[in-house]
Enzyme design. Sequence first.
Site, PDB file in Angstrom:
ATOM      1  CB  CYS A  65     -18.787 -12.951   8.747  1.00 15.76           C
ATOM      2  SG  CYS A  65     -18.922 -11.206   9.130  1.00 15.76           S
ATOM      3  CG  HIS A  79     -20.591 -15.225  11.626  1.00 16.63           C
ATOM      4  ND1 HIS A  79     -19.432 -14.762  12.216  1.00 16.63           N
ATOM      5  CD2 HIS A  79     -21.266 -14.116  11.215  1.00 16.63           C
ATOM      6  CE1 HIS A  79     -19.422 -13.442  12.150  1.00 16.63           C
ATOM      7  NE2 HIS A  79     -20.517 -13.032  11.556  1.00 16.63           N
ATOM      8  CG  ASN A 135     -20.143 -10.083  13.693  1.00 11.38           C
ATOM      9  OD1 ASN A 135     -19.142 -10.729  13.409  1.00 11.38           O
ATOM     10  ND2 ASN A 135     -21.128  -9.878  12.840  1.00 11.38           N
TER      11      ASN A 135
END
Length: 325
Positions: free
Chosen positions: A119, A252, A282
């Site tokens: 990520c 993020h 996500n």
Amino acid sequence: MEIFSRIVGTGRAMPGQAVTNAQLVKQLAASGIETSDEWIRERTGISQRFIASEGINTSDLAAEAAANALQAAGMSAQDIDLIILATSTPDMIFPSTACLVQKKIGASGCPAFDVQAVCSGFAYAMATADLFIKAGKAKTALVIGAEVFSRILDWTDRTTCVLFGDGAGAVLLAADSKPGILGHRLHARGEFENILRTPGTVSHGKATGHPFLTMDGQAVFKLAVQVLDSVAREVLADVGHQVSDIDWLIPHQANVRILSATAKRLGIDESKVIVTVGQHANTSAASVPLALDLAVRDGRIQAGQRLMLQGVGGGFTWGAVYLQY
Ligand code: ACO
């Protein structure tokens, strides 16, 4: 004269139709997995995700996002002289997904490679591209974050499968005497590799280990909030700026609770945080460029504003890129 890397175009790609929480709850219930729209919304802020259909791979989403960024910049693929693609879900072991994208968009000849920082991948890729540009080794860099995370989820594990989605985001960076990327910092602490991982691979023609994502959610949560705060402060200190100089914080997009807690620790008003996780869940390395493109195209982000882009994820890795848009 100092050379800066400036964002001159952004783009994104989402596969197919959105899958709402209600639709996902129904699909999971059919295989005996119990969850609810309320649980997902309250714990994560997610209301929908996009899932790529069979045959659509990371390079397809990445190429579409890249084409949109090229169009926004008014450039053609021949103008690109570096491609860096961040992903943990490459199309294949090799060639790199960056090479597959190069072929798909027709940008033959320039260097192209993947970075793997989960990520944090987009922050790692942007920082790397910036160093190429500052060193005079590239004038126009295509930086992409792209994933099909749905392919590495255990759809019988409700603690993880409701959290992720597929997508891609891209930016074009061009060398300029005007800022530009002002600073960046990258970090990793491999001793935390076990809190978030997909501990499988392909060996002797078979998937070995556990080829699905596993996560200690609470450990990730705590560490994420801590490092998103510290890395932003490090980059600001490097360039002599204050938290109040940030116009938009773009962390993020994992979970709204992580975003809120980070804003609180930094002392930034939540109205200055770009939050898009609700719309796409996500998407790992794709989440920051997706959020960036959404906020550029809806007019929130304006020329001259200062943005703090932040990644955090498996590795454990984290990083931030501070720039003037
Ligand atoms: N539906 C319904 N109930 C669920 C679900 C679900 N999908 N998942 C877990 N539960 C239950 C658990 O079984 C538990 O039940 P119990 O109390 O009877 O034992 C209860 O909900 C609470 O579970 P917790 O794990 O304690 O829930 P928590 O509040 O910690 O939220 C979450 C879990 C959302 C994963 C949270 O820890 C989190 O956000 N962590 C950050 C991790 C993250 O976002 N990771 C994304 C990847 S990492 C990254 O990108 C940086």
